[in-house]
Design an enzyme around this catalytic site. Structure first.
Site, PDB file in Angstrom:
ATOM      1  CD  GLU A 173      -9.573  -7.747  -2.299  1.00  0.00           C
ATOM      2  OE1 GLU A 173      -8.343  -7.046  -2.592  1.00  0.00           O
ATOM      3  OE2 GLU A 173     -10.284  -7.265  -1.391  1.00  0.00           O
ATOM      4  CG  ASP A 178      -5.174  -7.949  -1.310  1.00  0.00           C
ATOM      5  OD1 ASP A 178      -4.013  -8.255  -0.514  1.00  0.00           O
ATOM      6  OD2 ASP A 178      -5.798  -7.348  -0.984  1.00  0.00           O
ATOM      7  CB  CYS A 222     -10.136  -2.005  -8.878  1.00  0.00           C
ATOM      8  SG  CYS A 222     -10.270  -2.893  -7.452  1.00  0.00           S
ATOM      9  CG  HIS A 271      -2.084  -1.145   0.932  1.00  0.00           C
ATOM     10  ND1 HIS A 271      -2.126  -2.223   1.339  1.00  0.00           N
ATOM     11  CD2 HIS A 271      -3.116  -0.763   0.302  1.00  0.00           C
ATOM     12  CE1 HIS A 271      -3.180  -2.892   0.901  1.00  0.00           C
ATOM     13  NE2 HIS A 271      -3.810  -2.139   0.226  1.00  0.00           N
TER      14      HIS A 271
HETATM   15  C1  PEP Z   1      -6.278  -5.224  -4.763  1.00  0.00           C
HETATM   16  O1  PEP Z   1      -6.099  -5.981  -3.716  1.00  0.00           O
HETATM   17  O2  PEP Z   1      -5.809  -5.385  -5.901  1.00  0.00           O
HETATM   18  C2  PEP Z   1      -6.756  -3.736  -4.478  1.00  0.00           C
HETATM   19  C3  PEP Z   1      -7.356  -2.986  -5.460  1.00  0.00           C
HETATM   20  O3  PEP Z   1      -7.330  -3.554  -3.123  1.00  0.00           O
HETATM   21  P1  PEP Z   1      -6.074  -2.914  -2.278  1.00  0.00           P
HETATM   22  O4  PEP Z   1      -4.729  -2.753  -2.922  1.00  0.00           O
HETATM   23  O5  PEP Z   1      -6.353  -1.731  -1.633  1.00  0.00           O
HETATM   24  O6  PEP Z   1      -5.679  -4.253  -1.337  1.00  0.00           O
HETATM   25 MG    MG Z   2      -7.068  -5.765  -1.783  1.00  0.00          MG
END
Ligand code: PEP
Ligand code: MG
Length: 574
Positions: free
Chosen positions: A435, A459, A506, A193
């Site tokens: 995910e 994820d 996403c 993140h």
């Molecule tokens: C992901 O896991 O791809 C996602 C979009 O969510 P995050 O990166 O916030 O876990």
């Molecule tokens: Mg995620």
């Protein structure tokens, strides 16, 4: 002397600027013994460091601009008080004498004793003061280690390059308010993140450089090439000239891309593709609109919960969500319910209290365990749905039972609003993130009970390949093109098409223009990515003919050899 370091580029572009070392002094503390005859020198060294920090703080306080917020000087006063307290300015000297240890070590020991005492305090406010103690100790240790006088954020000029051992997402969200030209860290994974936030700063960034914080000096001139993941320290004249040229070319390319902003994202065979943006804070909407994205495919609401003592209440959340919904003027805004946990801790100090945070009480699991908090978030999102085209997205689904519980909670929140006559969109679509491999494998069952799906590839890769996305030691295994990952993505897209549920990606894969054609070939029609990537992905869409993708994408899916997959992908993009 000039030298080059290699890491993992997480945000492209080239920056040339002076290094600003971000303190991580506590990590650098070594433990060594001091000979008897040197003990008094060591205590003097400690006294000297305390004095110099006191001097720095006092002059910082004096130089505060007239219009600085009142809290700033109160904040510095608190630090001065802590510094002057005997428990910090005297007790470590006693430790140096009794344990014959170095001053940094003694101070760190004393800090641990003090913070443990703070932990016992009932009062939230006083307990939180332990962070101030840690910050003061950091300053003294820095002075002991010879990196004194870190300038404050406010004083920094733009164009600086942040060099840190690590940044937590909570740190990064703070840096978001400041102008830096680039940032580089020793640790971190490409889809941690922190890296995602780095990208959202929209400046070149490189992680996993291992010893940048050690080898680069404060103020040194460095070049950061985010594309190649390369840092050049103290470049010679020719290298500098070459990179200035590359930097210009890169900027020119960005200018060219900007011309595509108003162009609709349609393939050569006339199929419309939705290119949406991922945001972390309401202020990101400006960049989203500038990027030409036609909606928000992922609003990571957890960043509203970070760097603060108490979680935001319903009203504060409502204001944030409403602002986004309104500013997007009828374009879709997909608000994800809280996905806190794993590397996104509310406060950095609570990080990693469980052995495997990524496998722990995170996202929807945490929300179901905290129904009151979830209820107020759902009410806030529903209330915002009256002001725009809002969708609700549930992260980390793993079982149908979780999905049903979450939907019950949504219904409960709706009912409470009805009773109070508060308007909301009763038809607000509810989607789920795919995910976790278990959800991808059982995707049809989830899709039947959802209005749309969104694939979180970050994820999905982490859980499918069993690699911690924040751990650069296993970063080499992080591979979006791993056949197992591709199969799960394709399976999900196919299930969505079969059941008539829109599917979006996403995760970071959606913003990688090298993967656009492959995802289109799998049948994806909706992408959500960092706004900085929208135009590059649009460029790919505009020159793609969907009917020509099928045979190569089928071959990519069937390939189990990494080299072969890469060459098929190159052919697809040719
Ligand atoms: C992901 O896991 O791809 C996602 C979009 O969510 P995050 O990166 O916030 O876990
Ligand atoms: Mg995620």
């Amino acid at each position: 002397m000039s030298f080059t370091m290699h890491g993992v580029g997480v945000s492209t572009g080239i920056a040339i600027g002076h290094a600003h070392l971000v303190s991580h002094a506590l990590l650098e503390v070594a433990h060594y013994l001091i000979p008897k005859e040197k003990i008094s020198d060591e205590t003097k060294r400690f006294e000297h460091a305390v004095k110099s920090v006191r001097h720095d703080l006092a002059s910082l306080r004096k130089s505060l601009p007239q219009n600085a917020p009142a809290e700033m000087s109160a904040f510095i006063d608190t630090h001065l008080m802590i510094l002057q307290d005997a428990s910090l300015s005297e007790a470590p000297k006693q430790i140096i004498r009794t344990e014959s240890c170095n001053a940094e070590w003694a101070l760190k020991q004393q800090m641990e004793t003090l913070t443990a005492q703070f932990e016992e305090i009932e009062d939230d406010y006083l307990r939180e003061r332990k962070f101030d103690v840690v910050q003061v100790v950091e300053r003294v240790i820095k002075a002991l280690l010879g990196h004194p006088n870190q300038s404050t954020m406010a004083e920094q000029e733009s164009g600086m390059i942040l060099v840190a051992h690590d940044l937590s997402p909570a740190d990064a969200i703070q840096f978001k308010q400041h102008q830096f030209a680039a940032f580089v860290t020793d640790v971190g994974g490409a889809t941690s993140h922190t890296a995602i936030l780095a990208r959202s700063l929209n400046i070149p960034s490189i992680v996993a450089l291992h010893r940048a914080r050690d080898l680069i000096h404060d103020g040194e001139l460095i070049i950061v090439d985010g594309e190649q993941g390369v840092v050049i320290v103290a470049p010679d004249k020719d290298t500098l000239a070459e990179y200035r040229l590359r930097q210009e070319q890169w900027e020119l390319e960005q200018q060219k891309l900007k011309r595509l902003k108003q162009t609709r994202a349609v393939t050569l065979d006339g199929v419309q593709i939705d290119l949406h943006a991922n945001i972390e804070i309401p202020e990101d909407v400006a960049q989203t609109r500038a990027s030409g994205a036609t909606g928000i495919g992922l609003y990571r609401t957890e960043f509203l919960f970070m760097n603060r003592r108490e979680w935001p209440d319903e009203e504060e959340q409502f204001e944030a969500y409403r602002k986004v919904a309104e500013t997007m003027k009828g374009n879709p805004v997909t608000i994800r319910t809280l996905d806190i946990g794993a590397d996104k801790q509310v406060n950095p100090d609570s990080a990693r209290t469980c052995a495997n945070p990524a496998l722990g009480l995170r996202a929807i699991r945490l929300c179901l365990a905290e129904p009151q908090m979830f209820h107020s978030q759902l009410r806030a999102i529903l209330r915002a749905s009256h002001y725009g085209k809002v969708k609700i997205l549930i992260p980390m689904l793993c079982t149908l039972a979780e999905l049903r519980q979450a939907k019950n909670q949504i219904e409960r929140a709706k009912q409470s609003l009805r009773e109070e006559d508060i308007p909301f969109d009763d038809q607000v679509p509810v989607g789920g993130m795919i995910e976790i491999p278990a959800a991808a494998l059982g995707v049809e069952a989830f899709a039947r009970e959802l209005d749309f799906l969104s694939i979180g590839t970050n994820d999905l890769i982490q859980y499918t390949l069993a690699i911690d996305r924040t751990d650069d030691a296993v970063g080499y295994l992080y591979n979006p093109l791993h056949p197992a990952v591709l199969h799960l993505i394709e399976l999900t897209i196919r299930a969505g098409a079969k059941l008539g549920r829109p599917v979006s990606v996403c995760g970071e894969m959606a913003g990688d223009a090298k993967l656009t054609r492959m995802l289109l070939g799998f049948g994806l029609r909706q992408f959500s990515m960092h706004p900085a990537n929208v135009l590059a992905v649009k460029k790919q869409v505009l020159k793609t003919e969907l009917s020509k993708l099928e045979s190569l994408t089928r071959k990519i899916l069937a390939s189990h050899e990494a080299d072969k997959t890469e060459s098929l992908l190159a052919k697809l993009n040719a």
